[in-house]
Write a protein that holds these residues in place. Structure first.
Motif, PDB file in Angstrom:
ATOM      1  N   ARG A 195      -9.856  -3.326   0.361  1.00  0.00           N
ATOM      2  CA  ARG A 195      -8.942  -4.302   0.953  1.00  0.00           C
ATOM      3  C   ARG A 195      -8.215  -3.690   2.148  1.00  0.00           C
ATOM      4  NH1 ARG A 195      -3.809  -5.207  -2.946  1.00  0.00           N
ATOM      5  NH2 ARG A 195      -2.810  -5.676  -0.975  1.00  0.00           N
ATOM      6  N   ASP A 196      -7.609  -4.571   2.962  1.00  0.00           N
ATOM      7  CA  ASP A 196      -6.813  -4.112   4.100  1.00  0.00           C
ATOM      8  C   ASP A 196      -5.460  -3.599   3.616  1.00  0.00           C
ATOM      9  OD1 ASP A 196      -8.811  -4.873   5.834  1.00  0.00           O
ATOM     10  OD2 ASP A 196      -8.006  -6.905   6.071  1.00  0.00           O
ATOM     11  N   HIS A 197      -4.791  -2.852   4.473  1.00  0.00           N
ATOM     12  CA  HIS A 197      -3.457  -2.320   4.186  1.00  0.00           C
ATOM     13  C   HIS A 197      -3.457  -1.480   2.908  1.00  0.00           C
ATOM     14  CE1 HIS A 197      -2.168  -4.912   7.379  1.00  0.00           C
ATOM     15  NE2 HIS A 197      -2.530  -5.996   6.705  1.00  0.00           N
ATOM     16  N   ASN A 198      -4.503  -0.716   2.749  1.00  0.00           N
ATOM     17  CA  ASN A 198      -4.639   0.155   1.583  1.00  0.00           C
ATOM     18  C   ASN A 198      -4.785   1.580   2.114  1.00  0.00           C
ATOM     19  OD1 ASN A 198      -4.872   0.895  -1.055  1.00  0.00           O
ATOM     20  ND2 ASN A 198      -7.008   0.297  -1.275  1.00  0.00           N
ATOM     21  N   THR A 199      -3.725   2.365   2.061  1.00  0.00           N
ATOM     22  CA  THR A 199      -3.693   3.681   2.701  1.00  0.00           C
ATOM     23  C   THR A 199      -3.856   4.792   1.676  1.00  0.00           C
ATOM     24  OG1 THR A 199      -2.181   2.810   4.392  1.00  0.00           O
ATOM     25  CG2 THR A 199      -2.352   5.206   4.202  1.00  0.00           C
ATOM     26  N   MET A 200      -4.769   5.712   1.959  1.00  0.00           N
ATOM     27  CA  MET A 200      -4.988   6.858   1.084  1.00  0.00           C
ATOM     28  C   MET A 200      -4.190   8.061   1.607  1.00  0.00           C
ATOM     29  SD  MET A 200      -7.082   5.613  -1.146  1.00  0.00           S
ATOM     30  CE  MET A 200      -6.571   3.911  -0.873  1.00  0.00           C
ATOM     31  N   LEU A 201      -3.387   8.668   0.729  1.00  0.00           N
ATOM     32  CA  LEU A 201      -2.611   9.854   1.067  1.00  0.00           C
ATOM     33  C   LEU A 201      -2.930  10.955   0.062  1.00  0.00           C
ATOM     34  CD1 LEU A 201       0.860   8.183   1.785  1.00  0.00           C
ATOM     35  CD2 LEU A 201      -0.883   8.844   3.466  1.00  0.00           C
ATOM     36  N   TYR A 202      -2.793  12.207   0.497  1.00  0.00           N
ATOM     37  CA  TYR A 202      -3.186  13.332  -0.347  1.00  0.00           C
ATOM     38  C   TYR A 202      -2.082  14.392  -0.344  1.00  0.00           C
ATOM     39  CZ  TYR A 202      -7.702  11.061   0.118  1.00  0.00           C
ATOM     40  OH  TYR A 202      -8.716  10.141   0.087  1.00  0.00           O
ATOM     41  N   LEU A 203      -1.588  14.710  -1.522  1.00  0.00           N
ATOM     42  CA  LEU A 203      -0.538  15.721  -1.660  1.00  0.00           C
ATOM     43  C   LEU A 203      -1.159  17.113  -1.669  1.00  0.00           C
ATOM     44  CD1 LEU A 203       2.614  15.698  -2.225  1.00  0.00           C
ATOM     45  CD2 LEU A 203       1.993  16.277  -4.579  1.00  0.00           C
ATOM     46  N   ASN A 204      -0.473  18.059  -1.045  1.00  0.00           N
ATOM     47  CA  ASN A 204      -0.847  19.477  -1.145  1.00  0.00           C
ATOM     48  C   ASN A 204       0.404  20.242  -1.568  1.00  0.00           C
ATOM     49  OD1 ASN A 204      -3.103  21.332  -0.800  1.00  0.00           O
ATOM     50  ND2 ASN A 204      -1.822  22.324   0.731  1.00  0.00           N
ATOM     51  N   TYR A 205       0.261  21.138  -2.564  1.00  0.00           N
ATOM     52  CA  TYR A 205       1.452  21.793  -3.105  1.00  0.00           C
ATOM     53  C   TYR A 205       1.095  23.104  -3.776  1.00  0.00           C
ATOM     54  CZ  TYR A 205      -0.038  19.971  -7.692  1.00  0.00           C
ATOM     55  OH  TYR A 205      -0.741  19.699  -8.837  1.00  0.00           O
ATOM     56  N   ASN A 206       2.115  23.871  -4.094  1.00  0.00           N
ATOM     57  CA  ASN A 206       1.991  25.182  -4.740  1.00  0.00           C
ATOM     58  C   ASN A 206       1.861  24.980  -6.249  1.00  0.00           C
ATOM     59  OD1 ASN A 206       2.454  27.682  -5.950  1.00  0.00           O
ATOM     60  ND2 ASN A 206       4.175  28.235  -4.622  1.00  0.00           N
TER      61      ASN A 206
END
Length: 443
Positions: free
Chosen positions: A188-199
């Motif tokens: 679908r539109d307006h569906n944003t994938m984000l990815y966390l990076n952490y210790n």
């Protein structure tokens, strides 16, 4: 200055910028010099004391007295100096000369290989790196679907992926499989994938608090965000649960916006490998050589220790008299907020219709099926996720479930129930033929 808990666990990073190649070289230079020295010194002292007690029969009090004899102290200091001689005189200066000669390294991002190395190091000793403010300590950052630091305005539905121990934001896809994010983007539109990076070497509860704060900041800066989905692999599922626990405790704005939580192979009730290792160490630890090895093993990070029982709260660990904790499960409940649809995925190396009790306990090599599905005999700890929201993938190990197309397809069917069964059947047949995997079973 970072905010601290009573036990000095940092909840935020002093530097929120991604590591550069110069940071890696400087961090390695610090590792082989005095910044990490007290950890190694304590390890050497523990091993020496163990030899005195086990081999020479001295009591613990007499062994400590012996170690404090002036000429023994000098001998010990000489041995320590020898160990670090090359680090101080050759390795560290050499690394720093490279930085001086190539100043552009300060602006060069990490390569995938460097990400792999730094992430693994953070998983093993990340708490020590943070304590000494070593440049190798990873800050908690959010990246976009294309591997760049997230910038610009966010609107609509966002999905945040939270990786597991010793891993990073690039591990959600492979050359062979584009991953869950790619599959969700197509829906679908307006569906944003984000990815966390952490210790991942920090306490899970510390990372949970940090994530809760980061999400609060994210929705404040982006009022156009309408909903949030969290997808965590392994430790990432526990960090996500911890963030939900502390976000709800603090009445954060982002909590009501969370619609779905997916945990892939997360050790909600602990990881078999960490418990087995701790138990074995306790049972055979009276043997001199094993006990000495145990001192080395005990350097493992706080994040790894939290995986023993799946601890997601500060009060699971902060009152323990010893850092490495105990075999008994003393954690407190951390239920998933009732308004969130939770989905739990377990992998197992056994194949469907070929039941093996041993393999069932081993699960996906690291996490048992019951632990991944949040099932517990005590109602306080059972995550109470309905059976229709659980899935077991046969023939998939712990690391394959985070990007495998069968898992991606199942998540799409959970998030978007309108996906046609025909498409699912086609990808199931394709992957089964490709990998000789017998398929998926909903519990």
């Amino acid at each position: 200055m970072p905010s601290l808990t009573p036990l000095h666990e940092t909840y935020c990073q002093w530097d929120r910028t991604p590591l550069s190649q110069a940071d890696v070289l400087e961090g390695l230079a610090q590792l082989v010099t005095m910044r990490f020295s007290d950890v190694v010194q304590e390890l050497i002292k523990s091993i020496q004391r163990e030899i005195l007690m086990s081999v020479f029969g001295l009591s613990e009090k007499n062994s400590k007295t012996f170690q404090n004899i002036p000429y023994i102290v000098r001998l010990y200091q000489m041995s320590y100096d020898m160990i670090f001689h090359y680090g101080n005189t050759l390795i560290a200066p050499g690394l720093r000369r490279i930085i001086e000669r190539f100043p552009k390294l300060h602006n060069k991002p990490l390569t995938p290989t460097m990400h792999f190395m730094v992430s693994a190091l953070n998983g093993i000793i990340g708490d020590y790196l943070l304590k000494y403010q070593n440049p190798l300590a990873l800050p908690m950052l959010i990246y976009d679907h294309y591997g760049s630091l997230q910038q610009g305005e966010l609107t609509g539905r966002i999905t945040l992926f939270v990786h597991g121990l010793c891993m990073n934001h690039l591990d959600w896809s492979t050359r062979k499989y584009p991953g869950i994010g790619e599959k969700l983007l197509a829906q679908r539109d307006h569906n944003t994938m984000l990815y966390l990076n952490y210790n991942t070497g920090r306490r899970i509860s510390a990372n949970g608090r940090s994530l809760a704060n980061i999400l609060q900041d994210l929705v404040k800066r982006n009022p156009g965000i309408t909903s949030i989905d969290l997808i965590g692999h392994s430790m990432g599922g526990l960090v996500s649960r911890s963030a939900l626990f502390y976000g709800k405790q603090n009445v954060y704005d982002w909590i009501p916006m969370v619609e779905n939580l997916v945990c892939l192979g997360s050790p909600h009730h602990g990881a078999v490998l960490e418990r087995f290792g701790f138990s074995l160490q306790k049972k055979i630890g009276h043997f001199p050589l094993v006990k000495i090895v145990g001192h080395v093993v005990n350097i493992r990070s706080n994040g790894i220790l939290d995986l023993r029982h799946g601890s997601v709260r500060d009060d699971d660990w902060e009152h323990n008299p010893v850092r490495i904790g105990f075999m008994d499960d003393n954690r407190k409940p951390a239920p998933i907020p009732a308004h969130i649809d939770a989905y739990l995925v377990a992998g197992t190396i056994e194949f469907e219709h070929h039941t093996n009790k041993t393999l069932n306990v081993i699960g996906d090599y690291l996490v048992s099926v019951k632990s991944a599905l949040g099932e517990h005999s005590h109602p306080r700890f059972d995550l109470k996720v309905p059976d229709a929201h659980k899935a077991i993938f046969y023939g998939l190990n712990h690391f394959e479930i985070q990007y495998h197309p069968l898992v991606a397809e199942q998540i799409v069917r959970w998030f978007y129930p309108g996906v046609e069964d025909e498409a699912y059947t086609q990808i199931h047949e394709y992957v089964t033929d490709l990998d000789s995997i017998e398929g998926i079973a909903l519990t």
